[in-house]
Design a protein around this motif. Structure first.
Motif, PDB file in Angstrom:
ATOM      1  N   GLU A 153      81.845  34.960  29.317  1.00 52.11           N
ATOM      2  CA  GLU A 153      82.946  35.575  30.052  1.00 52.11           C
ATOM      3  C   GLU A 153      83.811  36.391  29.091  1.00 52.11           C
ATOM      4  OE1 GLU A 153      85.287  32.687  32.075  1.00 52.11           O
ATOM      5  OE2 GLU A 153      83.662  32.040  33.397  1.00 52.11           O
ATOM      6  N   ILE A 154      84.280  37.545  29.556  1.00 55.65           N
ATOM      7  CA  ILE A 154      85.202  38.341  28.734  1.00 55.65           C
ATOM      8  C   ILE A 154      86.621  37.826  28.955  1.00 55.65           C
ATOM      9  CG2 ILE A 154      86.145  40.652  28.334  1.00 55.65           C
ATOM     10  CD1 ILE A 154      83.472  41.759  29.425  1.00 55.65           C
ATOM     11  N   TRP A 155      87.345  37.606  27.869  1.00 55.44           N
ATOM     12  CA  TRP A 155      88.754  37.196  27.931  1.00 55.44           C
ATOM     13  C   TRP A 155      89.588  38.173  27.099  1.00 55.44           C
ATOM     14  CZ3 TRP A 155      91.052  32.989  30.480  1.00 55.44           C
ATOM     15  CH2 TRP A 155      90.154  32.135  31.145  1.00 55.44           C
ATOM     16  N   ALA A 156      90.608  38.742  27.687  1.00 49.95           N
ATOM     17  CA  ALA A 156      91.561  39.588  26.954  1.00 49.95           C
ATOM     18  C   ALA A 156      92.895  38.852  26.953  1.00 49.95           C
ATOM     19  CB  ALA A 156      91.707  40.950  27.616  1.00 49.95           C
ATOM     20  N   THR A 157      93.413  38.587  25.765  1.00 45.11           N
ATOM     21  CA  THR A 157      94.633  37.772  25.653  1.00 45.11           C
ATOM     22  C   THR A 157      95.705  38.526  24.877  1.00 45.11           C
ATOM     23  OG1 THR A 157      93.672  36.742  23.708  1.00 45.11           O
ATOM     24  CG2 THR A 157      93.442  35.551  25.774  1.00 45.11           C
ATOM     25  N   ARG A 158      96.938  38.000  24.934  1.00 48.31           N
ATOM     26  CA  ARG A 158      98.099  38.618  24.267  1.00 48.31           C
ATOM     27  C   ARG A 158      98.379  40.009  24.850  1.00 48.31           C
ATOM     28  NH1 ARG A 158      99.216  40.274  19.366  1.00 48.31           N
ATOM     29  NH2 ARG A 158      97.058  40.798  18.926  1.00 48.31           N
ATOM     30  N   CYS A 159      98.039  40.243  26.128  1.00 49.27           N
ATOM     31  CA  CYS A 159      98.351  41.526  26.760  1.00 49.27           C
ATOM     32  C   CYS A 159      99.790  41.448  27.266  1.00 49.27           C
ATOM     33  CB  CYS A 159      97.432  41.789  27.954  1.00 49.27           C
ATOM     34  SG  CYS A 159      95.685  41.613  27.568  1.00 49.27           S
ATOM     35  N   GLU A 160     100.531  42.534  27.115  1.00 50.06           N
ATOM     36  CA  GLU A 160     101.892  42.552  27.664  1.00 50.06           C
ATOM     37  C   GLU A 160     102.261  43.960  28.081  1.00 50.06           C
ATOM     38  OE1 GLU A 160     104.633  41.233  24.687  1.00 50.06           O
ATOM     39  OE2 GLU A 160     104.161  42.879  23.342  1.00 50.06           O
ATOM     40  N   PHE A 161     103.123  44.026  29.104  1.00 51.02           N
ATOM     41  CA  PHE A 161     103.524  45.340  29.606  1.00 51.02           C
ATOM     42  C   PHE A 161     104.853  45.205  30.331  1.00 51.02           C
ATOM     43  CE2 PHE A 161     103.123  49.466  31.623  1.00 51.02           C
ATOM     44  CZ  PHE A 161     102.466  50.174  30.633  1.00 51.02           C
ATOM     45  N   PHE A 162     105.702  46.221  30.182  1.00 48.64           N
ATOM     46  CA  PHE A 162     106.996  46.187  30.868  1.00 48.64           C
ATOM     47  C   PHE A 162     106.798  46.509  32.349  1.00 48.64           C
ATOM     48  CE2 PHE A 162     110.766  48.044  32.711  1.00 48.64           C
ATOM     49  CZ  PHE A 162     111.734  47.112  32.365  1.00 48.64           C
ATOM     50  N   GLN A 163     107.331  45.621  33.228  1.00 54.74           N
ATOM     51  CA  GLN A 163     107.144  45.817  34.666  1.00 54.74           C
ATOM     52  C   GLN A 163     108.475  45.742  35.403  1.00 54.74           C
ATOM     53  OE1 GLN A 163     103.850  43.110  35.727  1.00 54.74           O
ATOM     54  NE2 GLN A 163     102.589  44.915  35.280  1.00 54.74           N
ATOM     55  N   PRO A 164     108.821  46.791  36.152  1.00 56.75           N
ATOM     56  CA  PRO A 164     110.082  46.768  36.892  1.00 56.75           C
ATOM     57  C   PRO A 164     110.064  45.805  38.076  1.00 56.75           C
ATOM     58  CG  PRO A 164     108.931  48.862  37.226  1.00 56.75           C
ATOM     59  CD  PRO A 164     108.144  48.096  36.213  1.00 56.75           C
ATOM     60  N   MET A 165     108.873  45.576  38.686  1.00 55.64           N
ATOM     61  CA  MET A 165     108.796  44.659  39.826  1.00 55.64           C
ATOM     62  C   MET A 165     107.399  44.057  39.834  1.00 55.64           C
ATOM     63  SD  MET A 165     109.582  45.367  43.815  1.00 55.64           S
ATOM     64  CE  MET A 165     109.374  44.036  44.994  1.00 55.64           C
ATOM     65  N   ALA A 166     107.266  42.985  39.043  1.00 58.11           N
ATOM     66  CA  ALA A 166     105.939  42.465  38.720  1.00 58.11           C
ATOM     67  C   ALA A 166     105.266  41.745  39.888  1.00 58.11           C
ATOM     68  CB  ALA A 166     106.050  41.525  37.527  1.00 58.11           C
ATOM     69  N   ALA A 167     106.048  41.263  40.850  1.00 60.18           N
ATOM     70  CA  ALA A 167     105.480  40.512  41.974  1.00 60.18           C
ATOM     71  C   ALA A 167     106.501  40.539  43.102  1.00 60.18           C
ATOM     72  CB  ALA A 167     105.189  39.068  41.552  1.00 60.18           C
ATOM     73  N   ALA A 168     106.094  40.036  44.261  1.00 61.00           N
ATOM     74  CA  ALA A 168     107.016  39.999  45.403  1.00 61.00           C
ATOM     75  C   ALA A 168     108.243  39.151  45.082  1.00 61.00           C
ATOM     76  CB  ALA A 168     106.294  39.457  46.640  1.00 61.00           C
ATOM     77  N   THR A 169     108.105  38.195  44.135  1.00 63.04           N
ATOM     78  CA  THR A 169     109.218  37.311  43.787  1.00 63.04           C
ATOM     79  C   THR A 169     110.147  37.914  42.731  1.00 63.04           C
ATOM     80  OG1 THR A 169     107.642  36.300  42.292  1.00 63.04           O
ATOM     81  CG2 THR A 169     108.146  35.098  44.303  1.00 63.04           C
ATOM     82  N   ALA A 170     109.766  39.065  42.136  1.00 62.87           N
ATOM     83  CA  ALA A 170     110.543  39.607  41.008  1.00 62.87           C
ATOM     84  C   ALA A 170     111.902  40.095  41.484  1.00 62.87           C
ATOM     85  CB  ALA A 170     109.775  40.747  40.350  1.00 62.87           C
TER      86      ALA A 170
END
Lengths: 292, 579
Positions: A153-170
């Motif tokens: 399986e491919i795993w990509a870790t330590r990814c990060e990004f600035f998100q103004p509204m990351a989910a419905a709960t944000a």
């Protein structure tokens, strides 16, 4: 729906032997029959007296009909045209009692399954395609992250990004932390820091049902920590996001994913996709791709 | 009978000139090849392969910002004319490689249509000549897409009685004259209508009619309506006769072509097209390409100008990306000139041909800052003016602080005027007053603020020192020096190991790493060769560097992971390079 053609029939054993979702069980009422297509083959499925089933319909070059293996898990009816492994890949979070799991939608897209996977693995498009939700200018930089292959399986870790509204709960912008996982060639998942509980992660998956080389159903599976929003609100958020991706996916040339590393021009931010293309090449996948 | 041009070999119309309006991108198809057609703010028409080199997304869904096309998927920017990549938002600090370039096709506007060819344009003669249209005005008709082969569409029209452009309800009679397989002329007397066929696929074409001369304005609408009605009915008939079936395909689609690579721009011949005194002791020089188009400009880039006697001098480009019909440089007469600036000031004339190298970009502009401060000293304005023009076009906030001795010392005042309030001149200040002014400019190192500094050594040193004192993080302070005026010492001999080339080389006293590496057949690009521009910088795998350049920042020097090979050396006996 377009008719399947002879050339959409899959001869690639790696791809034939996978499990694919055909329908969310919540959208498959008892006694109803759902007609669709898998790897160029017309198939139907349903639930009769509580038992899920799937079978081929008469397909070009593959006369006759026949029962197909089925698994019912994660809220979907899964099948395979080949000799599949005993079970579908593990999603341990599915059994956690305080999570909400659902199919946010099943979308037909005129693209290949691996193009859809690669788009799901991509952070660089957030400010441009998901403006105001998953990204916003000037926060465009993709920081280095790690990619490795663990047990196939491919795993990509330590990814990060600035998100103004990351989910419905944000309720505001956040630096979202992501882990991506490709558990099988045409399924892709992400684990994302939850706006509700920073110690735990929401799970979102895109499970591709390849109808043909260049047409897929994208089943959007969610397994979230959210005790605020209704199912409809959660689905609405995901559907907005997917509706933003769809016109991009349908405007990629060619629709099949090129596996020759020189065919397109990756950058450091595309590390996961570079590994994904190489992985498909090494597996010998020839479905939905332009072979190297 | 008409000669036939093989489809895709000759020139064909792909859009009407009026389709390519400002800030739009038009999708066109020629012989199953998809094209993105767009006009820049200078009026130049671009015809590009309709596919972003990064992930294959159609450029026709992108954004025409005026001088650059921005891809919809990841915001990659491509310069008008060359289609070279100028910016990758995912990596805002990096200058894109010069070889990243979408495929372009030549474009000619004629008879109110945009023409291109998929063949190599050299030696090709351009759109078919159509004498009746060549003098005077033209009126393109509405394009009509037809599901029949191009030749068949014109065969059909050739035999028909067409609306006569000369009379409000007369007809032309027939048959009409075929100029070649894809061109038909109808009408006699003053006004004619010429039909050009654009082959789209084996069984599909677009018929583009042009009336010439254009009728009076009052008669235009009626004429367009007549032809529109006529062509609509004709299309239905000719398609019915052809028994067109959707999805029928005579030939498999052409394979998707490989991504094109730009010329790497190592050497370009240019001609001086204009020169003038733009400020006291500063001559502005415009350079045009001798052949083809000039390589892509990125903000902050410089070129190497090869002068008589083997001299090579670096000059920053004032151009903004995409606006590169000519390169614009500013050359200050240096009192101690060894021949470079003196020769340009005294001997260089309009019409002279020069060789240039580059552009190189070691002073890349981030476009993700909340506020960008550009601090120029004297002729250091040139790269910062390029940056300012790019930021201004994109609506990104910036200030251009411009230190000069007097108003007569401000170069390119016409371009500066276009920046409005963003341009802040600071005139006639001595070093102490300059420092006070810099302390005020650099007072607040806010998050997401970036500073770019270019000027003479003492001024640039002062700006960097003030920025450090005010607490600016080093990675937010970018600088470029004109020249390396620091004392250099090349007496120490050492060994270099080239890890990727598997070579071990001795660098004796008096020689540079760059010279020795090149003598041994390893390619390494360079520009100023005095430790100022950074073009020849390579990675260090092992060993301690004796830094003698002015390109690397203090942090980069301390980290010791990069070495500017034209001047810097090993501090010890050995360096292992990533080369």
């Amino acid at each position: 729906m377009e008719q399947s053609t002879e050339s959409d029939i899959c001869t690639d054993p790696v791809i034939r032997d996978q499990w694919y979702p055909l329908r969310a069980l919540a959208e498959l009422p008892e006694g109803a029959t759902h007609h669709t297509r898998l790897l160029g083959v017309p198939v139907s499925c349903g639930v009769t007296r509580g038992r899920p089933w799937a079978r081929t319909e008469s397909a070009p070059g593959d006369g006759g009909t026949g029962a197909l293996p089925v698994i019912d898990t994660y809220g979907y009816l899964w099948t395979s045209l080949g000799e599949p492994p005993p079970g579908v890949f593990e999603i341990p979070e599915y059994t956690e009692p305080d999570r909400r799991s659902m199919n946010a939608g099943s979308f037909i897209v005129a693209t290949s399954a691996p193009r859809a996977v690669e788009n799901f693995l991509d952070m660089g498009h957030f400010p441009y395609v998901h403006t105001g939700y998953l990204g916003i200018e000037p926060h465009t930089e993709v920081n280095p992250y790690d990619v490795e292959i663990i047990d196939g399986e491919i795993w990509a870790t330590r990814c990060e990004f600035f998100q103004p509204m990351a989910a419905a709960t944000a309720t505001g912008g956040q630096m979202s932390k992501y882990t991506y996982r490709v558990p099988s060639p045409f399924a892709v998942m992400l684990y994302k820091s939850s706006p509700v509980d920073p110690e735990r992660r929401d799970v979102i998956a895109l499970l591709l049902q390849p109808m043909g080389h260049e047409q897929v159903v994208a089943h959007n599976f969610l397994c979230l920590l959210d005790d605020v929003n209704s199912d409809a609100e959660i689905k609405r958020f995901q559907q907005i996001i997917f509706a933003q991706d769809k016109p991009i996916l349908e405007n990629q040339i060619p629709r099949r994913l090129p596996l020759d590393p020189r065919a397109e021009t990756p950058i450091r931010a595309d590390h996961t996709s570079i590994v994904y293309r190489r992985h498909l090449r090494e597996l010998g996948v020839n479905y939905g791709v332009v072979p190297a | 009978m008409a000669s036939s041009r093989p489809e895709g070999q000759g020139w064909f119309p792909v859009a009407a000139s009026d389709d390519a309006v400002a800030h739009h991108v038009v999708e066109a198809v020629l012989a199953e090849r998809e094209l993105a057609v767009w006009r820049d703010d200078d009026g130049w028409v671009n015809v590009w392969e309709n596919r972003c080199l990064h992930r294959g997304v159609r450029l026709s869904i992108g954004h025409n910002e005026g001088m650059e096309l921005v891809c919809q998927y990841h915001g990659w920017r491509y310069a008008s004319r060359t289609a070279g990549c100028t910016y990758i938002p995912a990596h805002p600090a990096d200058a894109p490689a010069r070889t990243m370039c979408n495929r372009t096709y030549p474009a000619i506007e004629r008879y109110g249509l945009i023409w291109t060819t998929l063949a190599d344009a050299t030696g090709s003669d351009g759109p078919p000549s159509s004498a009746p249209l060549e003098s005077g005005s033209t009126l393109p008709l509405r394009a009509m897409a037809v599901n029949v082969p191009a030749g068949r569409a014109l065969d059909s029209l050739a035999g028909l009685d067409l609306p006569d452009p000369n009379s409000p309800d007369g007809t032309t009679g027939g048959p009409h004259r075929r100029i070649d397989g894809f061109t038909l002329v109808a009408g006699s007397g003053e006004g004619v209508v010429v039909f050009f066929a654009q082959p789209v696929a084996a069984e599909r074409c677009v018929v583009r009619g042009v009336v010439g001369p254009a009728p009076d304005e009052g008669a235009t609408l009626a004429l367009l309506r007549r032809f529109n009605r006529f062509l609509t009915e004709w299309r239905d008939e000719v398609e019915a006769q052809a028994e067109f079936r959707p999805g029928k395909r005579a030939t498999p689609p052409p394979p998707t072509p490989a991504i094109a690579a730009c010329s790497d721009g190592t050497r370009t011949r240019v001609r001086v097209s204009r020169r003038w005194l733009t400020a006291r002791d500063v001559v502005a020089v415009e350079l045009e390409a001798v052949d083809g188009v000039l390589p892509t400009v990125q903000p902050g880039a410089h070129i190497d100008v090869h002068l008589p006697g083997g001299l090579v001098r670096q000059y920053s480009l004032v151009n903004e990306p995409g606006r590169q019909d000519v390169y614009l440089i500013g050359v200050k007469l240096e009192p101690e000139s060894r021949g470079g600036s003196r020769w340009i000031h005294q001997s260089l004339s309009v019409g002279d041909v020069l060789t240039i190298g580059g552009p190189h970009n070691n002073f890349a502009l981030r476009r993700d800052a909340q506020l960008t401060l550009l601090i120029a000293g004297g002729i250091g304005i040139t790269p910062l003016l390029s940056m300012a023009r790019s930021l201004h076009r994109s609506g990104i906030d910036f200030r251009l602080h411009h230190f000069a001795r007097s108003p007569e010392h401000l170069a390119f005042t016409d371009l500066l005027a276009g920046l409005g309030e963003h341009h802040r001149p600071h005139l006639g200040l001595d070093p102490a007053a300059t420092t006070v002014e810099l302390e005020s400019i650099l007072a607040e190192p806010g998050a997401g603020h970036q500073v770019y500094i270019c000027g003479p050594g003492p001024m640039a040193d002062a700006a960097r020192r003030v920025a450090a004192e005010k607490g600016w993080p080093e990675e937010s302070v970018h600088f470029e020096y004109f020249a390396n005026t620091r004392p250099r010492d090349d007496r120490h001999p050492f060994t270099v190991e080239l890890a990727r080339s598997a070579l071990t080389l001795e660098v004796p006293a008096g020689r540079s790493i760059l010279e020795v590496v090149r003598e041994n057949g390893v390619q390494l690009e360079s520009s100023c060769e005095q430790g100022a521009c950074g073009t020849c910088t390579v990675g260090v795998i092992e060993g301690v560097v004796d830094h003698q350049d002015v390109h690397l920042s203090e942090r980069e020097r301390a980290e010791g992971r990069r070495v500017v090979t034209c001047v810097s050396r090993a501090a010890g006996d050995r360096l292992v390079l990533d080369l």
